[in-house]
Design a protein around this motif. Structure first.
Motif, short mmCIF file in Angstrom:
data_model
loop_
_atom_site.label_atom_id
_atom_site.label_comp_id
_atom_site.label_asym_id
_atom_site.label_seq_id
_atom_site.Cartn_x
_atom_site.Cartn_y
_atom_site.Cartn_z
N PRO A 60 0.83 -1.20 0.00
CA PRO A 60 0.00 0.00 0.00
C PRO A 60 0.87 1.25 0.00
O PRO A 60 1.89 1.31 0.69
N GLY A 77 0.34 3.93 1.44
CA GLY A 77 0.40 4.47 2.79
C GLY A 77 1.46 3.82 3.66
O GLY A 77 1.92 4.42 4.65
N SER A 85 1.55 -1.11 -6.55
CA SER A 85 1.00 -0.69 -5.26
C SER A 85 -0.52 -0.62 -5.32
O SER A 85 -1.13 -0.86 -6.38
N TYR A 86 -1.10 -0.28 -4.18
CA TYR A 86 -2.57 -0.20 -4.12
C TYR A 86 -3.01 0.65 -2.94
O TYR A 86 -2.23 0.95 -2.02
N ASP A 87 -4.27 1.04 -2.96
CA ASP A 87 -4.94 1.69 -1.83
C ASP A 87 -6.30 1.04 -1.65
O ASP A 87 -6.96 0.65 -2.64
#
Length: 529
Positions: free
Chosen positions: A267, A269, A298-300
């Motif tokens: 993520p 973050g 990546s990802y959220d």
């Protein structure tokens, strides 16, 4: 002409000439006559017997199928279905263009019908740059990518200038043959030679401008099918820094690593607190000028339905995920910069027209490892800002095929282009070679130096004239150090983009409306007896 009476052989000749002109194995001079046999075949069918439309379409489909398969068969190394879809559908679209030209040519004179065909083809190429099934690989202006000396004026026209040049030559040659105008040979040669001579003059008189920056491009050579997604990000980062150590100097400012080189989904973050971030901080402490432009997968997570976009992937009630193919820029600044890849590979990174197709067919995506889902994009072209204010464009892989798209970075004041890519999917075929050569056109259009980092070849430095200054070999673990010039001048093409395509659209529409309102002409109207 008797030479073109056999329409099947004429169509075959067109397909072979188009393929033989294509980079990086072909000779582009052939493309100036490549369409003439197919145009002659259509003309012969038009004055012949029955089933004219079917025969025109079949001949055109055969010609374009030969071209598509010979030049882009290598897609099979990534996915058989993807290769078949790209080749068969693109061939179908091209053949339908020719069928539409046939319908208009039966109603208007030869010159107007040829102008219609030229503008129609240009509009088709523009469509291939903007719609969800985008596949501009065979846009005609790309044919000169291995011969940048021939098209230095792309800084004014972009690749559509090349498409127009090619079609004018073919249309003129065809018209001269039909009208038995043998005295037009000199004019045909001038159509080809004048832009060529002008470009050669521009090439010899142009000099790269701007102060220089030292850049290292890394080529880790990781097998994306077997290794890439199984190696922890920290291990990958350590390996990349070891490669960097072999070349870094006190003057090195930019260190490029390929697309999604940090492949284990993390993520956004969490990246700030990751071991990789700490490792890079330590490295920058030892090398204060060092700045990293690396790719990441990546990802959220999204919990609020109001924040869901068409590219968000549904997980369960009240939970969606945005997946990213992104570039990170890390330097002494406490906050890192990021850019999300926004020209996505059809079927691999995005499901075309997802709101319409996904309810019908589900999430039918091709599995190339990693995350099998639609990637989330962004509207603007982000430009990374270095410690001293230098602006660098993070161009990710497939995005480098799109001329006007890349100008978006330069409009946002990018001074050089950094292309990060993973060309290992296609094995050692024309795929990765053609991809590299297309970057040479972006250098000319924008007059920006390019530093290119590829996972397994070919990494390279390209100057503002489109010349490859230095390069690696395919399938080797290595690194390359070079200099890039910083240019602040915005070319005509950067400022005005694909204006040739925008101008072609109204002309095509007017000729189409004019054509469909006319009665069909007798064969003697368009075929001299």
């Amino acid at each position: 002409m008797k030479l073109f009476k056999n329409t099947f052989l004429s169509a075959t000749l067109t397909g072979l000439l188009l393929a033989a002109s294509w980079p990086t194995y072909g000779f582009p001079l052939l493309i100036f006559i490549a369409f003439i046999p197919l145009l002659m075949a259509e003309q012969n069918i038009r004055v012949s017997g029955t089933q004219k439309k079917l025969r025109v379409w079949a001949n055109a489909y055969w010609a374009f199928l030969i071209w598509n398969l010979i030049t882009t068969w290598w897609l099979i190394n990534a996915d058989l279905f993807g290769m078949l879809f790209a080749n068969l559908v693109n061939t179908l679209l091209m053949s339908l263009l020719f069928l539409l030209y046939h319908s208009i040519a039966k109603r208007v004179n030869q010159i107007l019908s040829l102008i219609f065909l030229i503008t129609l083809w240009i509009c088709f190429e523009k469509l291939h740059l903007i719609w969800d099934f985008s596949w501009p690989w065979l846009n005609l202006g790309n044919v000169f990518s291995d011969y940048p000396q021939w098209v230095q004026w792309y800084e004014f026209t972009g690749t559509f200038g090349g498409t127009l040049w090619i079609w004018i030559a073919n249309a003129f040659g065809f018209y001269a043959l039909v009208q038995n105008l043998s005295r037009k040979t000199a004019q045909f040669i001038l159509i080809i030679s004048i832009p060529l001579v002008l470009s050669l003059w521009m090439y010899t008189t142009y000099h790269s401008t701007g102060k220089t920056k030292e850049v290292i491009v890394l080529q880790p050579n990781v097998d994306p099918y077997k290794e890439k997604y199984a190696i922890p990000n920290l291990e990958v980062a350590r390996g990349l820094l070891q490669q960097t150590d072999s070349l870094i100097t006190p003057n090195t400012e930019y260190i490029l690593a390929p697309e999604t080189v940090l492949a284990q989904n993390l993520p956004f973050g969490n990246f700030e607190y990751s071991e990789v971030r700490s490792l890079l901080r330590d490295y920058i402490y030892l090398h204060p000028k060092a700045q990293f432009l690396w790719g990441i997968d990546s990802y959220d997570l999204v919990y609020d339905s109001k924040e869901v976009t068409p590219s968000s992937n549904f997980v369960r009630d009240n939970l969606w995920v945005n997946n990213y193919n992104a570039a990170l820029f890390i330097n002494r600044n406490p906050a890192y910069q990021k850019y999300l890849k926004s020209k996505l590979v059809v079927g691999i990174e995005n499901l075309p027209y997802k709101p319409i197709l996904e309810p019908l067919i589900g999430n039918l995506m091709i599995d190339l490892g990693g995350t099998i889902s639609t990637k989330t994009t962004q509207k603007e072209r982000s430009v990374f800002t270095g410690d001293d204010g230098t602006k660098v464009a993070p161009v990710i892989c497939y995005e480098s095929v799109y001329g006007e798209y890349v100008t978006g970075y330069v409009k946002n004041n990018a001074q050089f282009l950094a292309i990060i890519t993973n060309d290992a999917w296609w094995s050692d075929t024309q795929g990765h070679k053609q991809h590299l050569s297309l970057a040479q056109l972006r250098a000319i259009e924008t007059r920006r130096d390019i530093a290119r980092s590829a996972n397994t070849g070919i990494s390279a430095f390209i100057n503002q004239k489109g010349d490859i200054i230095s390069r690696t070999q395919y399938n080797e673990k290595t690194a390359l150090r070079g200099l890039v010039h910083l240019n602040d001048v915005k070319t005509f093409y950067v400022r005005f983009g694909d204006y040739i395509a925008y101008a072609a659209l109204p002309v095509m529409i007017v000729l189409f409306l004019f054509g469909i309102t006319r009665r069909k002409k007798s064969p003697s109207y368009y075929w001299p007896r």
